[in-house]
Design a protein around this motif. Structure first.
Motif, PDB file in Angstrom:
ATOM      1  N   SER A  55      -8.148   4.047  -3.285  1.00 13.15           N
ATOM      2  CA  SER A  55      -7.637   2.705  -2.993  1.00 13.15           C
ATOM      3  C   SER A  55      -8.117   2.250  -1.625  1.00 13.15           C
ATOM      4  CB  SER A  55      -6.105   2.710  -3.049  1.00 13.15           C
ATOM      5  OG  SER A  55      -5.661   3.053  -4.355  1.00 13.15           O
ATOM      6  N   ILE A 111       0.418   6.623 -11.266  1.00 15.14           N
ATOM      7  CA  ILE A 111       0.315   7.251  -9.951  1.00 15.14           C
ATOM      8  C   ILE A 111      -0.866   6.613  -9.237  1.00 15.14           C
ATOM      9  CG2 ILE A 111      -0.070   9.411  -8.686  1.00 15.14           C
ATOM     10  CD1 ILE A 111       2.481   9.497 -10.317  1.00 15.14           C
ATOM     11  N   LYS A 112      -0.665   6.203  -7.979  1.00 10.62           N
ATOM     12  CA  LYS A 112      -1.774   5.609  -7.218  1.00 10.62           C
ATOM     13  C   LYS A 112      -2.727   6.703  -6.760  1.00 10.62           C
ATOM     14  CE  LYS A 112      -1.756   3.757  -2.969  1.00 10.62           C
ATOM     15  NZ  LYS A 112      -1.363   2.856  -1.905  1.00 10.62           N
ATOM     16  N   ARG A 113      -4.006   6.452  -6.948  1.00 13.68           N
ATOM     17  CA  ARG A 113      -5.048   7.345  -6.438  1.00 13.68           C
ATOM     18  C   ARG A 113      -5.357   6.893  -5.013  1.00 13.68           C
ATOM     19  NH1 ARG A 113      -9.638   8.582 -10.830  1.00 13.68           N
ATOM     20  NH2 ARG A 113      -8.674  10.520 -11.457  1.00 13.68           N
ATOM     21  N   VAL A 114      -4.665   7.505  -4.075  1.00 13.70           N
ATOM     22  CA  VAL A 114      -4.719   7.080  -2.684  1.00 13.70           C
ATOM     23  C   VAL A 114      -6.137   7.158  -2.128  1.00 13.70           C
ATOM     24  CG1 VAL A 114      -3.842   7.551  -0.364  1.00 13.70           C
ATOM     25  CG2 VAL A 114      -2.321   7.776  -2.330  1.00 13.70           C
ATOM     26  N   ASN A 115      -6.871   8.196  -2.483  1.00 16.63           N
ATOM     27  CA  ASN A 115      -8.214   8.368  -1.935  1.00 16.63           C
ATOM     28  C   ASN A 115      -9.229   7.369  -2.499  1.00 16.63           C
ATOM     29  OD1 ASN A 115      -8.071   9.641  -4.435  1.00 16.63           O
ATOM     30  ND2 ASN A 115      -9.607  11.172  -3.911  1.00 16.63           N
ATOM     31  N   PHE A 168      -4.789   2.975  -9.977  1.00 18.94           N
ATOM     32  CA  PHE A 168      -3.659   3.687 -10.559  1.00 18.94           C
ATOM     33  C   PHE A 168      -4.112   4.439 -11.812  1.00 18.94           C
ATOM     34  CE2 PHE A 168      -1.666   0.229  -8.250  1.00 18.94           C
ATOM     35  CZ  PHE A 168      -0.613   0.863  -7.621  1.00 18.94           C
ATOM     36  N   LEU A 223      -6.455  -1.454  -5.411  1.00 18.12           N
ATOM     37  CA  LEU A 223      -5.611  -0.287  -5.655  1.00 18.12           C
ATOM     38  C   LEU A 223      -5.974   0.348  -6.991  1.00 18.12           C
ATOM     39  CD1 LEU A 223      -2.224  -1.860  -4.524  1.00 18.12           C
ATOM     40  CD2 LEU A 223      -3.910  -0.633  -3.144  1.00 18.12           C
ATOM     41  N   THR A 264       3.325   4.346  -4.243  1.00 14.29           N
ATOM     42  CA  THR A 264       2.471   5.376  -4.822  1.00 14.29           C
ATOM     43  C   THR A 264       2.755   5.626  -6.301  1.00 14.29           C
ATOM     44  OG1 THR A 264       4.003   7.099  -4.088  1.00 14.29           O
ATOM     45  CG2 THR A 264       2.142   6.556  -2.622  1.00 14.29           C
ATOM     46  N   ARG A 265       3.857   5.089  -6.800  1.00 18.13           N
ATOM     47  CA  ARG A 265       4.222   5.230  -8.216  1.00 18.13           C
ATOM     48  C   ARG A 265       4.710   3.896  -8.743  1.00 18.13           C
ATOM     49  NH1 ARG A 265       5.403   9.761 -10.902  1.00 18.13           N
ATOM     50  NH2 ARG A 265       5.088  11.691  -9.798  1.00 18.13           N
ATOM     51  N   ASP A 283       0.819  -1.214   0.000  1.00 18.28           N
ATOM     52  CA  ASP A 283       0.000   0.000   0.000  1.00 18.28           C
ATOM     53  C   ASP A 283       0.854   1.266   0.000  1.00 18.28           C
ATOM     54  OD1 ASP A 283      -2.534   1.301   0.025  1.00 18.28           O
ATOM     55  OD2 ASP A 283      -2.289   1.684   2.176  1.00 18.28           O
ATOM     56  N   SER A 284       2.091   1.172   0.466  1.00 21.29           N
ATOM     57  CA  SER A 284       2.956   2.348   0.517  1.00 21.29           C
ATOM     58  C   SER A 284       3.478   2.754  -0.862  1.00 21.29           C
ATOM     59  CB  SER A 284       4.127   2.114   1.474  1.00 21.29           C
ATOM     60  OG  SER A 284       5.025   1.173   0.932  1.00 21.29           O
TER      61      SER A 284
END
Length: 128
Positions: free
Chosen positions: A102, A96-100, A125, A123, A86-87, A83-84
């Motif tokens: 995932s 780029i991971k869309r954190v909000n 992306f 997740l 982000t790319r 999960d950490s």
């Protein structure tokens, strides 16, 4: 030679990176007994995104982490490490991971004779 699709390239890159991190990774649930914890790469769902000057791509990636009751800490650590990220850069794409968007959770699974832990990761992306 046929160039891999954007989803295949993302899938292969994630799979390869998980193996580089020394995790046991499968494309589907193994039919035979294997040691816990392990990871199963799930499906990828591709969606198009209309931008002003181009069409973007958003990929939903499902990753399952399986463990037994004795590997709770390992399952949680694996999920946290994955999960950490982000790319993700592949040969032809940058994601780029869309954190909000995932999501990660750990469920108890009693569908077998053993008490299992099932880490479910969804997740999201976006291609750049």
């Amino acid at each position: 030679m046929i160039k891999p699709s954007i989803t295949q390239e993302l899938y292969d890159t994630i799979y390869f990176n998980l193996e580089k991190m020394c995790y046991t990774v499968y494309e589907k649930l193994p039919e035979e007994e294997v040691p816990y914890p392990f990871i199963v790469m799930g499906p990828i769902h591709k969606r198009h995104r209309n931008l002003k000057t181009a069409i973007g791509v958003i990929c939903d990636v499902d990753i399952d982490v399986w463990g037994d009751s004795e590997s709770r800490f390992s399952v949680d650590s694996i999920i946290d490490e994955i999960d950490s990220v982000t790319r993700i850069n592949t040969d032809n794409w940058s994601f780029i991971k869309r954190v909000n968007e995932s999501d990660c959770q750990i469920l108890h699974d009693n569908s077998t004779d053993h008490d299992l832990l099932h880490g479910v990761m969804s997740l999201v992306f976006e291609s750049r």
